[in-house]
Design a protein around this motif. Structure first.
Motif, mmCIF file in Angstrom:
data_model
loop_
_atom_site.group_PDB
_atom_site.id
_atom_site.type_symbol
_atom_site.label_atom_id
_atom_site.label_comp_id
_atom_site.label_asym_id
_atom_site.label_seq_id
_atom_site.Cartn_x
_atom_site.Cartn_y
_atom_site.Cartn_z
ATOM 1 N N ARG A 80 0.854 -1.210 0.106
ATOM 2 C CA ARG A 80 -0.008 -0.160 0.049
ATOM 3 C C ARG A 80 0.770 1.370 0.123
ATOM 4 O O ARG A 80 0.590 2.336 -0.626
ATOM 5 C CB ARG A 80 -0.921 -0.105 1.268
ATOM 6 N N TYR B 250 2.403 1.834 -3.545
ATOM 7 C CA TYR B 250 0.997 2.167 -4.601
ATOM 8 C C TYR B 250 0.779 3.636 -4.208
ATOM 9 O O TYR B 250 0.533 4.293 -5.296
ATOM 10 C CB TYR B 250 -0.114 1.184 -3.958
ATOM 11 N N THR B 251 0.402 3.937 -2.957
ATOM 12 C CA THR B 251 -0.121 5.366 -2.630
ATOM 13 C C THR B 251 1.056 6.370 -2.785
ATOM 14 O O THR B 251 0.828 7.542 -3.039
ATOM 15 C CB THR B 251 -0.403 5.631 -0.988
ATOM 16 N N ASN C 201 0.385 6.803 -6.348
ATOM 17 C CA ASN C 201 -0.868 7.442 -6.578
ATOM 18 C C ASN C 201 -1.297 8.167 -5.377
ATOM 19 O O ASN C 201 -2.339 7.641 -4.616
ATOM 20 C CB ASN C 201 -1.775 6.288 -6.933
ATOM 21 N N PRO C 202 -0.837 9.034 -5.152
ATOM 22 C CA PRO C 202 -0.928 10.076 -3.751
ATOM 23 C C PRO C 202 -2.568 10.214 -3.451
ATOM 24 O O PRO C 202 -2.770 10.659 -2.569
ATOM 25 C CB PRO C 202 -0.194 11.043 -3.806
ATOM 26 N N VAL D 215 -4.984 8.511 -4.185
ATOM 27 C CA VAL D 215 -5.704 7.096 -3.831
ATOM 28 C C VAL D 215 -5.722 6.972 -2.564
ATOM 29 O O VAL D 215 -4.711 7.081 -1.644
ATOM 30 C CB VAL D 215 -5.098 5.984 -4.557
ATOM 31 N N VAL D 216 -6.837 6.537 -1.715
ATOM 32 C CA VAL D 216 -6.947 6.166 -0.372
ATOM 33 C C VAL D 216 -7.202 4.562 -0.401
ATOM 34 O O VAL D 216 -8.236 4.156 -0.971
ATOM 35 C CB VAL D 216 -8.118 6.830 0.225
ATOM 36 N N ARG D 217 -6.175 3.848 0.041
ATOM 37 C CA ARG D 217 -6.199 2.517 -0.151
ATOM 38 C C ARG D 217 -6.226 1.669 1.385
ATOM 39 O O ARG D 217 -4.838 1.554 1.637
ATOM 40 C CB ARG D 217 -5.132 1.939 -1.104
#
Length: 503
Positions: free
Chosen positions: A379, A382-383, A386-387, A389-391
């Motif tokens: 995560r 990934y974040t 892709n800042p 995105v809330v994952r």
């Protein structure tokens, strides 16, 4: 807190009746256990008179659990000192006795005596070693909550403190009933293994497996302990007996709450469990890799119990057995893997880091923690890319609470930090001791074997060796590592944090 600890010590002393009976049967060390039981009862009763506030807060519960486990180890060492006094037994030395007792109750399986035999130790003493592991396997506090009404009031807090990681499940409306359910499942598997082993002995398929050995190994398999009254561990028995141990070692690494659901005709709860599926996959995958490596590395044919085995069967059995034993910290051995090639030994060290499932009797970091750490790291990557995105981290379709993730990250960091510092200390400390030389890898393995409650290390500390040769300072450190490792670090370290009386 002390009165709770005293109650636990007093009740725990009753377990010495088992080796006392064994001592009477064999005419060995019965008096040592009678005296030990008397001392333990007196100590427990004395501590019990120190009345405390019956309502325990979270920090108080951590202290009770930590003190109870240490007190159990101290009391468990008394028979070793008394029985070993005036004899050639290494267990007569107080540090060795405490090491052996802590190793037993924490189900580590590391031994402080170089010679395991009925000539050196009595049947009663060797049975006590086995029993301490069985008592510690499902948890001393879980057992006490199950049988002592006064502890059931704070049972949930105490059980959570004994197993502070993820995975504690309340299976029934009352926590005492949950504790009893877990212990009944644990006892059922133990009885099943003892019966099967004894039948193998009766039918001649495992000639050395008499009733004593069947009970002794039943006491140390389900708790993932690893002690054996045989110097050659499970290698002393026939290949058929060795195969029988494998499924029970695998079972011991499974969350016992899943067996509760299985018994209640809810098998989907078990097979839908992400940790369970990953655990079985890792055991199978690691075993396959090791078996193939041993096969192509020329695993030698062996003759055990009068039955000559070919290379293929031997490699398969050694690979499956060693992985099932070391991954969940059992520590049994069918071969001296400390003598295997370097690549294989490093692979086994890697396997030791994994651990069993949360809610199992296995030690180590635990599969569920590795899963959450991996998902949290993914995560983060990934974040970062892709800042916007809330994952959330999900496990089995459910979102994992951020506090749980932080706790797991903190535990994992502490685990590696303590393990690394201890490895450095052990290497330096042993280098100054006369006649003791441990390489960096062997010190590394010794630290991992004790904080992970695994037992055997490498080199002279391997499965057919012992920790007796180490200086007392290293043994004392390892006693602390076993204690900390069994309680998953937090409860013990919390003892050194000021402010227990602040409400």
């Amino acid at each position: 807190m002390l009165s709770y600890t005293g109650t636990i010590v007093k009740i725990l002393s009753a377990s010495m009746a088992v080796p006392l009976v064994v001592g009477l049967i064999y005419g060995e060390d019965a008096l040592a256990f009678a005296v030990s039981m008397t001392i333990a009862v007196a100590l427990g009763a004395g501590m019990e008179r120190l009345h405390d506030d019956p309502d325990l807060g979270p920090r108080d519960a951590l202290a009770v659990v930590s003190l109870a486990w240490f007190a159990a180890a101290v009391v468990g060492a008394i028979p070793y000192v008394i029985a070993g006094h005036g004899t050639a037994s290494a267990l007569g030395h107080p540090v060795n006795a405490l090491f052996e007792s802590m190793s037993g109750f924490t189900t580590t399986g590391a031994t402080a005596t170089a010679e395991i035999s009925f000539e050196r130790h009595s049947h009663a003493v060797l049975m006590w070693r086995q029993l301490t592991q069985w008592l510690g396997g499902m948890g001393i506090i879980v057992l006490m909550v199950a049988i002592l009404p006064q502890l059931a009031v704070n049972g949930a807090e105490l059980m959570k403190s004994e197993a502070p990681g993820p995975g504690l499940q309340k299976l029934t409306p009352r926590i005492a009933e949950t504790a009893r359910a877990l212990w009944l499942i644990y006892m059922g598997f133990t009885a099943a293994l003892v019966a099967i082993l004894f039948l193998l002995g009766l039918t001649g398929l495992a000639p050395e497996m008499d009733l004593y050995n069947a009970i002794a190994h039943g006491f140390s398999t389900l708790p993932t302990g690893g002690f054996s009254p045989q110097a050659e561990s499970i290698a002393a028995f026939s290949p058929i007996a060795q195969w029988v141990f494998v499924p029970f070692m695998v079972i011991a690494g499974v969350n016992f709450a899943l067996f509760w659901f299985l018994l209640r005709d809810e098998p989907r709860r078990m097979f839908d469990n992400t940790e369970f599926r990953v655990y079985l996959g890792l055991v199978t995958g690691f075993a396959a890799v090791l078996a193939i490596g041993l096969f192509y590395g020329g695993a030698p044919a062996t003759e055990i119990g009068g039955i000559t085995q070919g290379i293929t069967e031997n490699a398969l059995r050694q690979g499956i057995f060693q992985v099932a034993s070391l991954m969940n910290s059992t520590g049994f051995a069918t071969a001296d893997f400390a003598q295997w090639d370097t690549q294989t030994r490093f692979f086994l060290l890697f396997v030791m880091f994994v651990g069993g499932s949360a809610g199992s009797t296995g030690g180590g970091i635990k599969v569920i923690r590795w899963l959450i750490v991996a998902k949290a790291l993914y995560r983060e990557l990934y974040t970062t890319a892709n800042p916007e995105v809330v994952r959330p981290v999900r496990l089995g379709g459910e979102v994992v609470d951020e506090d749980v993730i932080r706790g797991i990250m903190a535990f994992t960091l502490l685990y590696f930090l303590l393990f690394a510092l201890a490895a450095v200390f052990i290497e330096i400390d042993t280098s100054r001791a006369a006649g003791v030389t441990l390489s960096g890898t062997e010190a590394f393995a010794a630290s991992l074997a004790t904080i992970g409650n695994i037992g055997p290390g490498l080199g002279p500390l391997g499965p057919f060796g012992s920790y007796e040769l180490l200086p007392d300072t290293s043994k004392i450190l390892m006693i602390g590592l076993m204690w900390i490792g069994r309680l998953e670090i937090v409860p013990v370290l919390a003892l050194f944090v000021a402010g227990f009386d602040d409400r």
